[in-house]
Design an enzyme around this catalytic site. Structure first.
Site, PDB file in Angstrom:
ATOM      1  N   LYS A  47       0.816  -1.223   0.000  1.00  0.00           N
ATOM      2  CA  LYS A  47       0.000   0.000   0.000  1.00  0.00           C
ATOM      3  C   LYS A  47       0.847   1.269   0.000  1.00  0.00           C
ATOM      4  O   LYS A  47       0.602   2.202  -0.765  1.00  0.00           O
ATOM      5  CB  LYS A  47      -0.915   0.022   1.234  1.00  0.00           C
ATOM      6  CG  LYS A  47      -1.952  -1.064   1.282  1.00  0.00           C
ATOM      7  CD  LYS A  47      -2.864  -0.922   2.482  1.00  0.00           C
ATOM      8  CE  LYS A  47      -2.181  -1.226   3.799  1.00  0.00           C
ATOM      9  NZ  LYS A  47      -1.799  -2.639   3.961  1.00  0.00           N
ATOM     10  N   THR A  48       1.834   1.301   0.898  1.00  0.00           N
ATOM     11  CA  THR A  48       2.643   2.512   1.023  1.00  0.00           C
ATOM     12  C   THR A  48       3.396   2.804  -0.266  1.00  0.00           C
ATOM     13  O   THR A  48       3.425   3.950  -0.746  1.00  0.00           O
ATOM     14  CB  THR A  48       3.627   2.366   2.197  1.00  0.00           C
ATOM     15  OG1 THR A  48       2.884   2.222   3.409  1.00  0.00           O
ATOM     16  CG2 THR A  48       4.534   3.578   2.307  1.00  0.00           C
ATOM     17  N   GLU A 100      -3.588   6.022   1.481  1.00  0.00           N
ATOM     18  CA  GLU A 100      -3.388   4.633   1.844  1.00  0.00           C
ATOM     19  C   GLU A 100      -4.561   4.195   2.714  1.00  0.00           C
ATOM     20  O   GLU A 100      -4.939   4.890   3.660  1.00  0.00           O
ATOM     21  CB  GLU A 100      -2.070   4.495   2.598  1.00  0.00           C
ATOM     22  CG  GLU A 100      -1.690   3.079   2.949  1.00  0.00           C
ATOM     23  CD  GLU A 100      -0.281   2.967   3.495  1.00  0.00           C
ATOM     24  OE1 GLU A 100      -0.030   2.038   4.273  1.00  0.00           O
ATOM     25  OE2 GLU A 100       0.559   3.827   3.148  1.00  0.00           O
TER      26      GLU A 100
END
Length: 464
Positions: A121-122, A165
């Site tokens: 995600k990051t 995110e």
């Protein structure tokens, strides 16, 4: 034009303001004109960056830290009910706002792109944020990690897009209403909150249901959990689904990934057109993250060729295969990987293009619950390294679980024939690793806890 701040967020107090997710929201609120205050258990570069923006950041947790005119306290799921500041807020009738609620309020009125998945995600959020910024689109963004400096995990932009995110760990991503959403993968994790894959799929399905009518879901075509989710979502008339990956049936098909040391080049076919672009991080999984970012940006209306070129401006996030330095011919690279899939992917990336010699790992397990459920898989992943040192479990928000220690991982790795040893005292690890490493080797500090602090110490020992 800067959006108005909800009255409840005009004078927020953040408990744990130095955390990756919390600090980003605090930064955006400060930029929007809120009088932000907060506390954290220790001082940090992130705290200093927030102070430079005008926020008040106090060290330690004390009821006296809560200002008389605080309009709310912002908390994450890691904050316990007995926290003195949270208890004081309850006594005074000051509302508690979950971090995800605060982020959802910031996203309101913007075209939101939410990035979800068990892993990546990051990185994917960062790739898209950097690319859209490079194109002059002025996005706002909130990321779970710093791009290149403390405090670079968030920005208040003047453009219409907000890239965020979306954390599935506590189901808080159900609060968002994105126009475009990405689901990178769906695997069992966060065992304190999810008892089965069925619960995980239900949670991600609820997230997908939150996409605005007529919006787009970009989802992995290769990963089993994501494919099962796609099947569950099939036939929904108000949702456009765009798949990506190497599968022949993917809408955005990856036809090639070429790695050269710490960079990659990926080729995709999108709407019948072939595009090749560079990614300044190694590994097939990072290349696929870039493709997910490309597909989401295109769904938001950004021309594919321009976005593909802009994605090449991404140079990485702290702790995502971040090169910390080199001494005596030994490279030190820092990895946030803490789930077996992430561990194996990062080790594969290092094997594929970086290491001329051996790959040595200093691994710190994260959470007792995760170790209890995935120790065997973690040990199997560590068997991909030439040698490993396994530290004690980093507890984060959890209390110890009887019988659950890092020895479970050590035993599992040895069962796969791995050269692995226990490292119970972190202070001794730099000396141990310096004695193991030689020219051409790569040392990977790996885990979501404070193992990252060992990289500079290992470099200093090698240089001494």
């Amino acid at each position: 034009m800067t959006p108005a701040i909800p009255p409840a967020m005009a004078r927020p107090h953040f408990i744990g303001i130095g955390g990756a997710g919390m600090s980003g929201i605090a930064k955006i609120l400060t930029r929007r004109g809120a009088r932000v205050a907060g506390s954290d258990s220790r001082d940090s570069e992130t705290a200093a960056a927030l102070r430079a923006l005008g926020a008040t950041v106090l060290v330690g947790h004390d009821a006296a830290h809560l200002a008389p005119d605080a309009t709310c306290v912002v908390v994450s799921s890691a904050i316990r009910e007995d926290n003195p500041e949270l208890a004081e807020a309850a006594r005074r009738g000051i509302p508690a706002v979950h971090r995800s609620e605060a982020l959802a309020a910031l996203m309101a009125g913007r075209r939101a792109v939410a990035v979800a998945g068990t892993h990546g995600k990051t990185t994917t959020t960062s790739m898209l944020a950097v690319a859209l910024t490079a194109l002059g689109l002025g996005p706002s963004y909130a990321i779970g990690g710093d791009l290149d400096a403390p405090g670079s995990n968030a920005e208040h932009g003047e453009g219409e897009l907000f890239i965020a995110e979306a954390d599935e760990s506590d189901r808080s991503f159900h609060r968002y209403r994105p126009e475009v959403a990405i689901i990178l993968n769906v695997e069992l994790d966060h065992h304190a909150n999810y008892a089965s894959m069925d619960e995980i799929h239900e949670s991600f399905e609820t997230f997908a249901d939150r996409i605005v009518p007529g919006g787009t879901l970009v989802i992995n075509a290769d990963q089993e959990g994501a494919r099962r989710l796609t099947a569950r979502l099939a036939g929904r008339e108000d949702l456009r689904i765009v798949t990506y990956g190497e599968s022949p049936d993917a809408d955005v098909r990856v036809t090639g990934v070429r790695q050269a040391r710490l960079t990659s080049e990926v080729t995709v076919v999108l709407d019948g057109r072939e595009l090749t672009f560079g990614v300044s991080v190694p590994g097939r999984h990072y290349a696929h993250n870039a493709v997910a970012a490309l597909a989401a940006g295109v769904a938001a209306g950004v021309p594919a060729p321009e976005l593909a070129r802009a994605l090449g401006r991404y140079t990485g996030v702290r702790r995502r295969l971040q090169l910390k330095g080199e001494a005596r011919g030994v490279q030190i690279i820092d990895s946030y990987a803490h789930h077996p899939t992430e561990m194996a992917a990062d080790l594969d990336a290092i094997r594929g293009g970086t290491a001329d010699g051996r790959v040595l790992v200093v691994f710190q397990p994260h959470l007792f619950s995760r170790t209890r459920e995935l120790a065997a898989e973690m040990g199997e992943a560590l068997a991909l390294a030439d040698a490993s040192v396994v530290l004690d479990i980093y507890p984060a928000r959890e209390d110890p679980i009887p019988g659950v220690t890092s020895a479970l991982i050590v035993d599992a790795a040895r069962a796969h024939g791995a050269d692995v040893r226990a490292g119970h005292g972190k202070d001794a690890v730099p000396e141990v690793v310096a004695g193991m490493a030689g020219p051409g080797d790569v040392v990977l500090t790996m885990g979501a806890g404070d193992v990252t602090e060992l990289g500079p110490k290992i470099l200093a020992r090698l240089s001494g």
